[in-house]
Design an enzyme around this catalytic site. Sequence first.
Site, PDB file in Angstrom:
ATOM      1  N   ASN A  85       5.954  19.058  -0.600  1.00 10.66           N
ATOM      2  CA  ASN A  85       5.591  18.042  -0.054  1.00 10.66           C
ATOM      3  C   ASN A  85       5.183  17.293   1.069  1.00 10.66           C
ATOM      4  OD1 ASN A  85       5.586  14.955  -0.524  1.00 10.66           O
ATOM      5  ND2 ASN A  85       8.090  15.074  -0.462  1.00 10.66           N
ATOM      6  N   LYS A 129       4.363  15.046   1.830  1.00  9.36           N
ATOM      7  CA  LYS A 129       4.263  13.809   2.260  1.00  9.36           C
ATOM      8  C   LYS A 129       2.867  12.598   2.696  1.00  9.36           C
ATOM      9  CE  LYS A 129       9.199  15.037   2.745  1.00  9.36           C
ATOM     10  NZ  LYS A 129       9.890  15.024   4.093  1.00  9.36           N
ATOM     11  N   HIS A 146      12.922  10.901  -4.326  1.00  9.20           N
ATOM     12  CA  HIS A 146      12.614  11.271  -2.390  1.00  9.20           C
ATOM     13  C   HIS A 146      14.150  10.516  -1.908  1.00  9.20           C
ATOM     14  CE1 HIS A 146      12.059  12.925   1.184  1.00  9.20           C
ATOM     15  NE2 HIS A 146      11.376  14.056   0.154  1.00  9.20           N
ATOM     16  N   GLU A 150      18.318  17.548  -2.499  1.00  6.60           N
ATOM     17  CA  GLU A 150      17.580  17.861  -0.875  1.00  6.60           C
ATOM     18  C   GLU A 150      18.493  17.112   0.121  1.00  6.60           C
ATOM     19  OE1 GLU A 150      13.466  18.816  -0.621  1.00  6.60           O
ATOM     20  OE2 GLU A 150      13.496  15.992  -0.812  1.00  6.60           O
ATOM     21  N   GLY A 163      14.150  17.654   7.059  1.00  6.95           N
ATOM     22  CA  GLY A 163      13.256  17.251   8.645  1.00  6.95           C
ATOM     23  C   GLY A 163      13.570  17.487  10.035  1.00  6.95           C
ATOM     24  N   SER A 186      14.272  21.308   5.649  1.00  6.03           N
ATOM     25  CA  SER A 186      14.237  22.338   6.379  1.00  6.03           C
ATOM     26  C   SER A 186      14.080  24.162   5.871  1.00  6.03           C
ATOM     27  CB  SER A 186      15.419  22.441   7.818  1.00  6.03           C
ATOM     28  OG  SER A 186      15.029  21.303   8.003  1.00  6.03           O
TER      29      SER A 186
HETATM   30  P1  13P Z   1      11.658  19.098   5.258  1.00  8.15           P
HETATM   31  O1  13P Z   1      11.080  20.402   5.011  1.00  8.15           O
HETATM   32  O2  13P Z   1      10.406  19.132   6.232  1.00  8.15           O
HETATM   33  O3  13P Z   1      12.999  19.449   5.978  1.00  8.15           O
HETATM   34  O4  13P Z   1      11.540  17.952   4.406  1.00  8.15           O
HETATM   35  C1  13P Z   1      11.748  18.429   2.129  1.00  8.15           C
HETATM   36  C2  13P Z   1      11.339  17.686   2.385  1.00  8.15           C
HETATM   37  O5  13P Z   1      11.748  15.579   2.090  1.00  8.15           O
HETATM   38  C3  13P Z   1      10.872  18.093   0.903  1.00  8.15           C
HETATM   39  O6  13P Z   1      10.457  16.854   0.107  1.00  8.15           O
END
Ligand code: 13P
Length: 236
Positions: A6, A8, A88, A157, A163, A193
């Site tokens: 992802n 983002k 999400h 998640e 993050g 993470s």
């Molecule tokens: P991180 O891997 O940065 O923690 O994000 C995970 C996420 O939100 C994937 O959709």
Amino acid sequence: MIIAANLKTNLTRKETNKYLAEVESFVSSKNITQEVLVFPAMSSLDTHDTSIIVGAQNAYATKDGAFTGEIGSVHLEEFAIKTILIGHSERRHILGETQEELAIKFNYYKDLGFKIVYCVGEPLEKRKAGKSEMMEYISSQYKGIDTKYKNLIIAYEPVWAIGTGLTPTLEDIQEIHTDLKEKSTAPILYGGSVKVTNAKDVLALKNIDGILVGSAALYGEHFCSMIEYAQELEGK
Ligand code: 13P
């Protein structure tokens, strides 16, 4: 297994094209047979004729119309995109999408036959409140969602792990995935993470069908290493 990135609100269209070319070249040179999904930023969507599945991070539950700032299914069709991320935590908690809105979106894209990666996960206060309250919260995120949909993939998640560099223990991930498998037989990915340093251990767990990676996936090289781990664990 399913290995998903992802991206983002990162990587421009030019950077995304370079990224996808790097991942594609890795996938073909290593004869990777895992399912690789990449969700670029909206303005970085494009047509890609590769084995990597490119999906949208979001779209509105409409073909087109008057929904300023949103895109509809017609915009995804332009690039032959048939995969979408729904639910999400950043859309739930930062953009304020409600369960009701998510269910409408889910059903709209389900009717179009999209592959849907549907995200669930608890915020920290729900985790701290104990297992039953936490599972009750996660269960509420299944409301209005067809758990038997054939093109469904669930992504678990935990909000507090996204993050932050924090992750549940491997035992916790295993236990929650086992519980979630009772709600749906859809493949379940873990996200939050995931890095090159822990991806192998996570992927090796039972009842885990893949990973959804955010920040660590921005490094093409790291994402490719995770794809390779999944390949090595094939048939685990
Ligand atoms: P991180 O891997 O940065 O923690 O994000 C995970 C996420 O939100 C994937 O959709």
